[in-house]
Design an enzyme around this catalytic site. Structure first.
Site, PDB file in Angstrom:
ATOM      1  N   SER A  71      61.375  30.048  54.158  1.00  0.00           N
ATOM      2  CA  SER A  71      60.600  31.258  54.039  1.00  0.00           C
ATOM      3  C   SER A  71      61.560  32.444  53.868  1.00  0.00           C
ATOM      4  O   SER A  71      62.509  32.314  53.109  1.00  0.00           O
ATOM      5  CB  SER A  71      59.771  31.410  55.301  1.00  0.00           C
ATOM      6  OG  SER A  71      58.549  31.904  54.988  1.00  0.00           O
TER       7      SER A  71
ATOM      8  N   ASP B  98      52.053  25.848  48.278  1.00  0.00           N
ATOM      9  CA  ASP B  98      52.450  27.049  49.005  1.00  0.00           C
ATOM     10  C   ASP B  98      52.417  28.257  48.083  1.00  0.00           C
ATOM     11  O   ASP B  98      53.155  28.308  47.096  1.00  0.00           O
ATOM     12  CB  ASP B  98      53.866  26.844  49.557  1.00  0.00           C
ATOM     13  CG  ASP B  98      54.441  28.106  50.176  1.00  0.00           C
ATOM     14  OD1 ASP B  98      53.655  29.005  50.528  1.00  0.00           O
ATOM     15  OD2 ASP B  98      55.679  28.177  50.320  1.00  0.00           O
TER      16      ASP B  98
ATOM     17  N   HIS C  59      54.070  25.168  52.690  1.00  0.00           N
ATOM     18  CA  HIS C  59      55.183  26.056  52.998  1.00  0.00           C
ATOM     19  C   HIS C  59      56.202  25.352  53.898  1.00  0.00           C
ATOM     20  O   HIS C  59      55.860  24.896  54.985  1.00  0.00           O
ATOM     21  CB  HIS C  59      54.591  27.264  53.712  1.00  0.00           C
ATOM     22  CG  HIS C  59      55.482  28.446  53.826  1.00  0.00           C
ATOM     23  ND1 HIS C  59      55.960  29.113  52.730  1.00  0.00           N
ATOM     24  CD2 HIS C  59      55.961  29.107  54.893  1.00  0.00           C
ATOM     25  CE1 HIS C  59      56.688  30.144  53.133  1.00  0.00           C
ATOM     26  NE2 HIS C  59      56.706  30.153  54.444  1.00  0.00           N
TER      27      HIS C  59
END
Ligand SMILES: *[C@@H]1O[C@H](CO)[C@@H](O)[C@H](O)[C@H]1NC(C)=O
Ligand SMILES: *[C@@H]1O[C@H](CO)[C@@H](O)[C@H](O)[C@H]1NC(C)=O
Ligand SMILES: *[C@@H]1O[C@H](CO)[C@@H](O)[C@H](O)[C@H]1NC(C)=O
Ligand SMILES: *[C@@H]1O[C@H](CO)[C@@H](O)[C@H](O)[C@H]1NC(C)=O
Ligand SMILES: *[C@@H]1O[C@H](CO)[C@@H](O)[C@H](O)[C@H]1NC(C)=O
Ligand SMILES: *[C@@H]1O[C@H](CO)[C@@H](O)[C@H](O)[C@H]1NC(C)=O
Length: 495
Positions: A173, A438, A463
């Site tokens: 991320s 994602d 994700h």
């Protein structure tokens, strides 16, 4: 306790929160980043070291204590040549990573010493006495990258690592971006990087996010997408009349009556955004293997089962059923969507405030570096057009003060892309990993353009899915990706 409302969806939570609490969806919907971890007994892996406050001003000699974790259970003591570093992000860094996740499995083979560095301003790494806006000037990704560089130098010395030590960094991320950038900026210190789900391109308005959410629902059925669209259109109509407002109050278990908030466009935007994020939260984390997710069993398929179940009533009734499912899953009794309440929480500058779990800090980073505002300006839009860019920009100004306006934000985004190169980043020994489900993959590198910085797009994965512990139910694509990543790391270590 008052709840924070959702504002931006944060998804960028992951690296830090391995044991996503059952209430995870509430955090997601409300723009919160995580739960304070019980700190009555610090982990045996926890350590602290002295870090510079401002890496770019030699006249500023201030320092502070930064938290890290270290685990040497696999460390090859004789050669001392390999170190892995898990990069902390926009929430507390937890000890769970020190004994979990795919990097830990790779460690069994490569025998590194394992580190994790908590990101400045998050968790317990407090560079300043509070979170006043003027104190947040040291909260930037450039400072965080320099923290990583100084941490590596410091650990090389403290743990007497070999002069030829090879550091491999991991991040998912926002830390996925940091992983790639720290290799780009400090190649003499960082030898390779696994960059998962990193949105490398800063972008003020990020409408594509809800485009991918839509695609995920469409992958279940067109009927599902149509039902969400019709349901939202029914909300649009109901919200215009007193009777309709009452019905929505009850069905969606609203904490505040629409009749009293309807004149405040910010409240209405927040309401629509909450409904959309019920879906986004599930899509972003669909079928990852975290325990909390397994417990809740909330998947895109399940939401679509509800949306297409005529026994539950018309489409708006089914939207309400999805809302109940998520409220229940996060143990909330009502849906809190008051904008002013959220803003006043976010303006609290105390380290003890709920917003300091990461909400205030990450909002600051989006308002000064990245944007990433998940607006409803995607076309065609099935979640209505209730939360446009203006809403998010007002939020920046309402929280941090005048001056965080459109012009400021445009410049800030351009600056980040100039500093790092956005999708044109030039770097080697990085593997970029994304999941097709994602929504963040849209802002990342998903195709290999240079064999020295390959990309893996995992079909059907969510994700950061490759970072968690493997499960027997993982798709063949996810399993293959984990092996491929391991092979890259092996190549880098043998170079
Ligand atoms: C590694 O070295 C330290 C001393 O530097 C020693 O205490 C420890 O037992 C060693 N571990 C292994 C696995 O050899
Ligand atoms: C993480 O590691 C610890 C220690 O090995 C273990 O007890 C725990 O179950 C792991 N967590 C998950 C979610 O697998
Ligand atoms: C999860 O939900 C699906 C239906 O969406 C169901 O088939 C499955 O049995 C559920 N799993 C658990 C563990 O409850
Ligand atoms: C609501 O959540 C509780 C656990 O918090 C669970 O036992 C119950 O089955 C859930 N109800 C529905 C309708 O999903
Ligand atoms: C849900 O909330 C109730 C009442 O506040 C609390 O007793 C319960 O432990 C909570 N459950 C979860 C799973 O957080
Ligand atoms: C900020 O949060 C702290 C901790 O929750 C609280 O004690 C304090 O009253 C809050 N300050 C303001 C101005 O709301």
């Amino acid at each position: 306790m008052d709840k924070l409302l959702l504002l931006f969806s944060i998804c960028l939570i992951l690296t830090v929160i391995f044991d996503f609490p059952v209430e995870g969806y509430r955090y997601f919907r409300q723009g919160r980043l995580g739960k304070k971890v019980d700190d009555s007994k610090p982990s045996k892996f926890e350590r602290w070291f002295t870090q510079n406050l401002d890496h770019f001003n030699p006249n500023n000699q201030k320092t502070w204590q930064q938290r890290y974790y270290v685990n040497d259970e696999f460390f090859d003591n004789a050669t001392r040549k390999t170190a892995f570093l898990q990069i902390g992000g926009e929430g507390e860094a937890t000890a769970s990573w020190m004994t979990n996740g795919s990097w830990y499995i790779y460690a069994k083979e490569f025998k590194p010493i394992l580190f994790q560095l908590e990101h400045r301003y998050y968790g317990k790494s407090h560079p300043t006495e509070d979170l006043r806006t003027e104190n947040l000037v040291y909260l930037t990704s450039q400072q965080a990258l320099a923290d990583l560089a100084f941490c590596i130098e410091s650990m090389n010395e403290k743990y007497e690592l070999s002069p030829d030590v090879k550091w491999i960094v991991f991040g998912g991320s926002y830390p996925g971006c940091l992983a790639a950038w720290v290799r780009q900026k400090y190649p003499h210190l960082v030898h390779g990087a696994m960059s998962a789900s990193g949105p490398l391109e800063a972008q003020l308005d990020f409408p594509e996010y809800f485009g991918v959410v839509q695609d995920a629902l469409r992958s279940v059925s067109d009927e599902c997408v149509a039902a969400v669209k019709t349901g939202t259109a029914q909300v649009d109509k109901l919200i215009l009349t007193k009777d309709g407002q009452k019905r929505l109050d009850e069905q969606f278990k609203l904490c505040d009556k629409l009749e009293e908030t309807i004149d405040n466009p910010m409240d209405v935007s927040n309401f629509y955004q909450s409904l959309a994020n019920n879906f986004a939260g599930v899509v972003q984390y669909n079928h990852d293997n975290r325990e909390s997710n397994l417990k809740l069993n909330l998947t895109v398929e399940k939401l679509c089962d509800v949306m297409t179940n005529k026994d539950l009533g018309i489409e708006v009734d089914r939207l309400a059923a999805v809302n109940n499912l998520l409220l229940n899953g996060s143990n909330e009794t009502c849906l809190d969507y008051k904008y002013d309440k959220m803003i006043s929480e976010m303006r609290n500058v105390s380290w003890d405030a709920e917003a300091s779990e990461g909400g205030r800090q990450w909002t600051y980073q989006t308002c000064t570096e990245f944007g990433f505002f998940q607006t409803s300006s995607y076309k065609p839009q099935i979640f209505g057009d209730g939360f446009q860019l203006d809403f998010f920009i007002s939020m920046c100004e309402d929280i941090f003060g005048k001056g965080y306006d459109r012009k400021f934000l445009d410049k800030a985004i351009e600056r980040s892309n100039t500093l790092y190169g956005g999708l044109d980043i030039e770097v080697t020994n990085v593997v970029f990993v994304h999941g097709s489900l994602d929504p963040w993959h849209v802002l990342g590198i998903t195709k290999t353009r240079d064999n020295k910085a390959p990309a893996i797009l995992i079909k059907g994965a969510a994700h950061c899915a490759n970072m968690y512990n493997p499960s027997p139910s993982d798709t063949p694509q996810l399993k293959a990706a984990r092996v491929q990543i391991k092979n890259y790391i092996e190549d880098w270590l043998n170079l």
